[in-house]
Design a protein around this motif. Sequence first.
Motif, PDB file in Angstrom:
ATOM      1  N   ARG A 102      21.719 -28.329  36.221  1.00 16.03           N
ATOM      2  CA  ARG A 102      21.284 -29.652  35.757  1.00 16.03           C
ATOM      3  C   ARG A 102      20.170 -29.547  34.719  1.00 16.03           C
ATOM      4  O   ARG A 102      19.276 -30.390  34.658  1.00 16.03           O
ATOM      5  CB  ARG A 102      20.806 -30.470  36.972  1.00 16.03           C
ATOM      6  N   THR A 103      20.263 -28.500  33.854  1.00 19.11           N
ATOM      7  CA  THR A 103      19.169 -28.258  32.910  1.00 19.11           C
ATOM      8  C   THR A 103      19.043 -29.343  31.846  1.00 19.11           C
ATOM      9  O   THR A 103      18.013 -29.435  31.191  1.00 19.11           O
ATOM     10  CB  THR A 103      19.347 -26.904  32.191  1.00 19.11           C
ATOM     11  N   TRP A 104      20.086 -30.148  31.647  1.00 18.56           N
ATOM     12  CA  TRP A 104      20.017 -31.176  30.611  1.00 18.56           C
ATOM     13  C   TRP A 104      19.568 -32.517  31.162  1.00 18.56           C
ATOM     14  O   TRP A 104      19.465 -33.487  30.431  1.00 18.56           O
ATOM     15  CB  TRP A 104      21.371 -31.312  29.911  1.00 18.56           C
ATOM     16  N   GLU A 105      19.312 -32.548  32.444  1.00 20.64           N
ATOM     17  CA  GLU A 105      18.951 -33.826  33.066  1.00 20.64           C
ATOM     18  C   GLU A 105      17.465 -34.147  32.834  1.00 20.64           C
ATOM     19  O   GLU A 105      16.616 -33.258  32.885  1.00 20.64           O
ATOM     20  CB  GLU A 105      19.231 -33.739  34.566  1.00 20.64           C
ATOM     21  N   PRO A 106      17.155 -35.433  32.573  1.00 21.53           N
ATOM     22  CA  PRO A 106      15.736 -35.782  32.442  1.00 21.53           C
ATOM     23  C   PRO A 106      15.006 -35.622  33.769  1.00 21.53           C
ATOM     24  O   PRO A 106      15.581 -35.865  34.833  1.00 21.53           O
ATOM     25  CB  PRO A 106      15.773 -37.251  32.003  1.00 21.53           C
ATOM     26  N   TRP A 107      13.746 -35.191  33.683  1.00 25.17           N
ATOM     27  CA  TRP A 107      12.969 -35.008  34.898  1.00 25.17           C
ATOM     28  C   TRP A 107      11.494 -35.292  34.638  1.00 25.17           C
ATOM     29  O   TRP A 107      11.021 -35.232  33.497  1.00 25.17           O
ATOM     30  CB  TRP A 107      13.155 -33.614  35.494  1.00 25.17           C
TER      31      TRP A 107
END
Length: 148
Positions: A102-107
């Motif tokens: 999920r490296t492209w997910e905003p966090w």
Amino acid sequence: MILFLDFDGVLHPAVCTSDTELLCRRPLLESVLRECPQVEIVISSTWRESRTLPQLQALFSPDVGVRIIGITPLWQDVQDETSMGTYVRQAEIEAWLRHAGRTWEPWVALDDQPWLFRPFLPNLLRSDPVTGLTEEVCATLRQRLHGA
Ligand SMILES: [Mg+2]
């Protein structure tokens, strides 16, 4: 949107003078999270070192506890796969994102120790360790969590 959550200095003052202070800011955080039902939670606090995921979930109201989907890996388990140096907590968070695909997910990381993250990291929302979460920080958190 994923919220990486620290405990000490966030859910209560970093130095608590009594057990009754522990998790005293939890209701404040939970009220923000209920406004943002799309947000999942991952625990990045050192509390994860001595508790299981169900034990951590049980520290929250049930409707929020079920949204805690994991804990970040420990530094000793990820230090070989990172060049983050001393930015330990950020490295643990990024390792969790990689392992979860999920490296492209905003966090957003909510934390009171900015030196555990690369300077000026836009994902970091800092709380004051003296007080833990405040209404002011929660207002910013609300904006960030809605921003995705
Ligand atoms: Mg802390």
